[in-house]
Design a protein around this motif. Structure first.
Motif, PDB file in Angstrom:
ATOM      1  N   GLY A 167       0.827  -1.148   0.023  1.00 32.57           N
ATOM      2  CA  GLY A 167       0.069  -0.142  -0.058  1.00 32.57           C
ATOM      3  C   GLY A 167       0.790   1.278  -0.078  1.00 32.57           C
ATOM      4  O   GLY A 167       0.179   2.347   0.029  1.00 32.57           O
ATOM      5  N   MET A 168       2.212   1.054   0.183  1.00 30.11           N
ATOM      6  CA  MET A 168       2.960   2.324  -0.114  1.00 30.11           C
ATOM      7  C   MET A 168       2.889   2.986  -1.418  1.00 30.11           C
ATOM      8  O   MET A 168       2.891   2.146  -2.381  1.00 30.11           O
ATOM      9  N   VAL A 169       2.928   4.427  -1.564  1.00 26.83           N
ATOM     10  CA  VAL A 169       2.631   4.950  -2.725  1.00 26.83           C
ATOM     11  C   VAL A 169       3.687   6.144  -2.854  1.00 26.83           C
ATOM     12  O   VAL A 169       4.001   6.910  -1.979  1.00 26.83           O
ATOM     13  N   ALA A 170       4.071   6.361  -4.143  1.00 24.74           N
ATOM     14  CA  ALA A 170       5.264   7.215  -4.258  1.00 24.74           C
ATOM     15  C   ALA A 170       4.599   8.097  -5.579  1.00 24.74           C
ATOM     16  O   ALA A 170       4.288   7.217  -6.630  1.00 24.74           O
ATOM     17  N   GLN A 171       4.760   9.375  -5.409  1.00 29.59           N
ATOM     18  CA  GLN A 171       4.228  10.219  -6.751  1.00 29.59           C
ATOM     19  C   GLN A 171       5.458  11.072  -7.162  1.00 29.59           C
ATOM     20  O   GLN A 171       6.348  11.705  -6.391  1.00 29.59           O
ATOM     21  N   PHE A 172       5.527  11.220  -8.448  1.00 28.34           N
ATOM     22  CA  PHE A 172       6.831  11.910  -9.059  1.00 28.34           C
ATOM     23  C   PHE A 172       6.067  12.886 -10.233  1.00 28.34           C
ATOM     24  O   PHE A 172       5.070  12.750 -10.789  1.00 28.34           O
ATOM     25  N   THR A 173       7.078  13.874 -10.523  1.00 27.75           N
ATOM     26  CA  THR A 173       6.739  14.680 -11.639  1.00 27.75           C
ATOM     27  C   THR A 173       8.017  14.780 -12.368  1.00 27.75           C
ATOM     28  O   THR A 173       8.964  14.636 -11.860  1.00 27.75           O
ATOM     29  N   ASN A 174       7.721  14.691 -13.842  1.00 29.22           N
ATOM     30  CA  ASN A 174       9.085  14.789 -14.766  1.00 29.22           C
ATOM     31  C   ASN A 174       9.779  15.925 -14.629  1.00 29.22           C
ATOM     32  O   ASN A 174      10.771  16.202 -15.235  1.00 29.22           O
ATOM     33  N   TYR A 175       9.001  17.072 -14.178  1.00 27.67           N
ATOM     34  CA  TYR A 175       9.786  18.509 -14.085  1.00 27.67           C
ATOM     35  C   TYR A 175      10.699  18.228 -12.978  1.00 27.67           C
ATOM     36  O   TYR A 175      10.357  18.349 -11.808  1.00 27.67           O
ATOM     37  N   GLY A 176      11.933  18.125 -13.376  1.00 30.98           N
ATOM     38  CA  GLY A 176      13.200  17.696 -12.476  1.00 30.98           C
ATOM     39  C   GLY A 176      13.178  16.549 -11.855  1.00 30.98           C
ATOM     40  O   GLY A 176      13.769  16.443 -10.961  1.00 30.98           O
ATOM     41  N   ALA A 177      12.603  15.495 -12.268  1.00 34.69           N
ATOM     42  CA  ALA A 177      12.675  14.112 -11.867  1.00 34.69           C
ATOM     43  C   ALA A 177      12.161  14.171 -10.515  1.00 34.69           C
ATOM     44  O   ALA A 177      13.147  13.571  -9.709  1.00 34.69           O
ATOM     45  N   ARG A 178      11.334  14.753 -10.156  1.00 33.80           N
ATOM     46  CA  ARG A 178      10.996  15.056  -8.660  1.00 33.80           C
ATOM     47  C   ARG A 178      10.086  14.170  -7.962  1.00 33.80           C
ATOM     48  O   ARG A 178       9.058  13.707  -8.463  1.00 33.80           O
ATOM     49  N   LEU A 179      10.640  13.688  -6.769  1.00 33.24           N
ATOM     50  CA  LEU A 179       9.590  13.157  -5.794  1.00 33.24           C
ATOM     51  C   LEU A 179       8.568  14.082  -5.219  1.00 33.24           C
ATOM     52  O   LEU A 179       9.219  15.008  -4.827  1.00 33.24           O
ATOM     53  N   VAL A 180       7.360  13.597  -5.276  1.00 26.97           N
ATOM     54  CA  VAL A 180       6.342  14.764  -5.045  1.00 26.97           C
ATOM     55  C   VAL A 180       5.578  14.283  -3.820  1.00 26.97           C
ATOM     56  O   VAL A 180       5.309  15.264  -2.662  1.00 26.97           O
ATOM     57  N   SER A 181       5.355  13.060  -3.429  1.00 26.26           N
ATOM     58  CA  SER A 181       4.689  12.540  -2.301  1.00 26.26           C
ATOM     59  C   SER A 181       5.546  11.014  -2.037  1.00 26.26           C
ATOM     60  O   SER A 181       5.769  10.524  -2.876  1.00 26.26           O
ATOM     61  N   LEU A 182       5.312  10.787  -0.935  1.00 20.56           N
ATOM     62  CA  LEU A 182       5.527   9.306  -0.529  1.00 20.56           C
ATOM     63  C   LEU A 182       4.874   8.973   0.616  1.00 20.56           C
ATOM     64  O   LEU A 182       5.130   9.447   1.928  1.00 20.56           O
ATOM     65  N   TYR A 183       3.890   8.061   0.697  1.00 20.48           N
ATOM     66  CA  TYR A 183       3.003   7.573   1.834  1.00 20.48           C
ATOM     67  C   TYR A 183       3.725   6.315   2.579  1.00 20.48           C
ATOM     68  O   TYR A 183       3.544   5.260   1.693  1.00 20.48           O
ATOM     69  N   VAL A 184       3.834   6.376   3.563  1.00 22.00           N
ATOM     70  CA  VAL A 184       4.567   4.922   4.231  1.00 22.00           C
ATOM     71  C   VAL A 184       3.633   5.068   5.542  1.00 22.00           C
ATOM     72  O   VAL A 184       3.214   5.997   6.121  1.00 22.00           O
ATOM     73  N   PRO A 185       3.608   3.485   6.057  1.00 22.71           N
ATOM     74  CA  PRO A 185       2.858   3.572   7.390  1.00 22.71           C
ATOM     75  C   PRO A 185       3.364   3.900   8.453  1.00 22.71           C
ATOM     76  O   PRO A 185       4.758   3.608   8.625  1.00 22.71           O
ATOM     77  N   ASP A 186       2.775   4.390   9.350  1.00 24.78           N
ATOM     78  CA  ASP A 186       3.335   4.844  10.660  1.00 24.78           C
ATOM     79  C   ASP A 186       3.252   3.675  11.555  1.00 24.78           C
ATOM     80  O   ASP A 186       2.568   2.453  11.131  1.00 24.78           O
ATOM     81  N   ARG A 187       3.396   3.868  13.162  1.00 25.70           N
ATOM     82  CA  ARG A 187       3.237   2.599  14.014  1.00 25.70           C
ATOM     83  C   ARG A 187       1.886   2.283  14.049  1.00 25.70           C
ATOM     84  O   ARG A 187       1.891   1.295  14.742  1.00 25.70           O
ATOM     85  N   ASP A 188       0.755   3.088  13.702  1.00 23.92           N
ATOM     86  CA  ASP A 188      -0.455   2.532  14.031  1.00 23.92           C
ATOM     87  C   ASP A 188      -0.965   1.926  12.665  1.00 23.92           C
ATOM     88  O   ASP A 188      -2.063   1.611  12.621  1.00 23.92           O
ATOM     89  N   GLY A 189      -0.067   2.039  11.533  1.00 26.27           N
ATOM     90  CA  GLY A 189      -0.730   1.287  10.388  1.00 26.27           C
ATOM     91  C   GLY A 189      -1.362   2.688   9.453  1.00 26.27           C
ATOM     92  O   GLY A 189      -1.814   2.221   8.455  1.00 26.27           O
ATOM     93  N   ASN A 190      -1.386   3.639   9.840  1.00 27.78           N
ATOM     94  CA  ASN A 190      -2.106   4.766   9.082  1.00 27.78           C
ATOM     95  C   ASN A 190      -0.772   5.411   8.206  1.00 27.78           C
ATOM     96  O   ASN A 190       0.436   5.539   8.696  1.00 27.78           O
ATOM     97  N   PHE A 191      -1.127   5.614   7.032  1.00 27.26           N
ATOM     98  CA  PHE A 191      -0.248   6.087   6.101  1.00 27.26           C
ATOM     99  C   PHE A 191       0.154   7.538   6.230  1.00 27.26           C
ATOM    100  O   PHE A 191      -0.953   8.086   6.316  1.00 27.26           O
ATOM    101  N   GLN A 192       1.244   7.942   6.126  1.00 27.51           N
ATOM    102  CA  GLN A 192       1.660   9.250   6.230  1.00 27.51           C
ATOM    103  C   GLN A 192       2.464   9.671   5.233  1.00 27.51           C
ATOM    104  O   GLN A 192       3.317   9.003   4.546  1.00 27.51           O
TER     105      GLN A 192
END
Ligand code: BGC
Length: 377
Positions: free
Chosen positions: A50-75
């Motif tokens: 369920g981990m998600v990463a988003q990018f834009t090709n403008y600058g080959a940028r990482l835009v967002s990165l959703y990872v689970p916290d200790r309660d299992g909620n994605f941040q």
């Protein structure tokens, strides 16, 4: 009476929303634009957890990165903006791109190669920083999803022309982003050049593992596997010295909260206005080893940085002044984000005893850097 009841219900609902910020994936429509005749877009990678990463090709940028916290909620643990226009307007903080051709600083933008002197553009107190005024972060990279064994891979490529920002040699660079099932964002680089050149690309992602950029990163507990660093002058250019970290407030070999010693009145921390230093990793060859581990007590999220690079720049967001507002309305305030940039040493082309940054025709530059996520109770 009914109105008072409605008012308090609304108030309770608003408080709940503020406490549990719900992070939703960004709208791709907000990333559709053109720059220099090329189309920009938003790209998404997912893994089986369920981990998600988003990018834009403008600058080959990482835009967002959703990872689970200790309660299992994605941040969402990385800084970014909600629209491509915001990125067009905020290039100077280098939010999430691949920077280059030479990430970090080059003294007065000068260096010599094979007996010839080169002058790069100057964009940082009379020095060259992160590839110059129109570095890789301002370019639209050709992007495609490619199949490799394992998970989906996003391939972003850029062709930097001979003379761009003062660098010699037509350079062909590709960056491969992937999300692995052990919750890691893997970044692999490959580059070749037609003529001898210098190269030192790095990811300039900012992180705040608390899951919000509303709080500083001073509580984050950091470990860096480095016994030495490269001291600098006031403009953050290495003096050439390689100095032991023993006894210094820059020593992170034992896990320590970033805020604990950041305001110590010593030369290095005064010059950087906090941490902004090149750590020489304790390693002997180009194996991928653990460079750093950082943990947020707020969320329990822990991130390990693994790399085959010789050094790591630790930047604690000291030059942020609250003038930019990122995703979810989070203001990019002083020390609310950090960067751990795997790379060669700054100004290596001007110091023979630093690792070589030279790329010759017929050779292939490679780099692998991994940001791996887990939780700590
Ligand atoms: C540098 C900082 C600089 C920041 C934003 C970091 O990589 O080390 O000195 O202010 O990038 O440009």
């Amino acid at each position: 009476m009914k109105n008072i009841f409605l008012f308090f219900s609304l108030l309770l609902f608003m408080c709940a929303c503020v406490q549990n910020k719900t992070y939703t994936a960004l709208d791709p429509e907000n990333f559709v634009s053109t720059k220099d005749g090329k189309e920009t877009a938003l790209f998404t990678l997912k893994n089986d957890n369920g981990m998600v990463a988003q990018f834009t090709n403008y600058g080959a940028r990482l835009v967002s990165l959703y990872v689970p916290d200790r309660d299992g909620n994605f941040q969402d643990v990385t800084w970014g903006y909600e629209t491509i226009e915001d990125y067009f307007n905020s290039t100077d903080i280098y939010c999430g791109p691949i920077v280059g051709r030479y990430g970090n600083r080059i003294n007065k933008g000068k260096f010599s190669l094979n007996g010839k002197d080169y002058q790069l553009t100057l964009n940082n107190n009379g020095n060259h920083l992160h590839g110059g005024t129109q570095g890789f972060e301002c370019k639209v990279w050709d992007t495609e999803y490619v199949s490799k064994p394992g998970n989906d891979v996003l391939k972003m490529s850029y062709y930097a022309k001979d003379g761009e920002e003062g660098y010699p040699g037509d350079l062909d660079i590709s960056v491969y982003y992937s999300l692995t099932d052990d919750n890691a964002l893997k970044i692999e680089y490959q580059a070749t050049s037609k003529d001898t050149t210098i190269i030192n690309p790095t990811s300039h992602a900012y992180f705040n593992l608390a899951g919000t950029s509303d709080v500083t990163i001073l509580n984050h507990v950091l470990k860096i596997n480095a016994s030495n660093f490269t001291p600098t002058d006031q403009s953050l250019i290495p003096t050439g010295e390689i100095r032991k970290l023993t006894g210094s407030p820059l020593d992170f070999r034992q896990p320590t909260a970033i805020g604990k010693r950041i305001d110590t009145q010593c030369e290095a921390l005064i010059y950087g206005q906090g941490y902004d230093h090149n750590y020489i990793l304790d390693k002997k060859n180009k194996q991928i080893t653990e460079a750093a581990v950082i943990y947020s007590p707020e969320s329990g999220i822990e991130m390990s940085v693994l790399t085959d690079q010789p050094a790591l720049q630790f930047y604690s967001g000291n030059f942020m002044d609250g003038t930019l507002t990122g995703k979810y309305g989070d203001v990019h305030n002083y020390r609310t984000g950090f960067a751990l940039e795997a790379q060669n040493y700054p100004d290596a082309p001007n110091h023979d005893h630093f690792p070589s940054a030279i790329l010759n025709p017929g050779e292939t530059y490679t780099q692998t850097t991994i940001y791996k996520f887990g939780v700590k109770e």
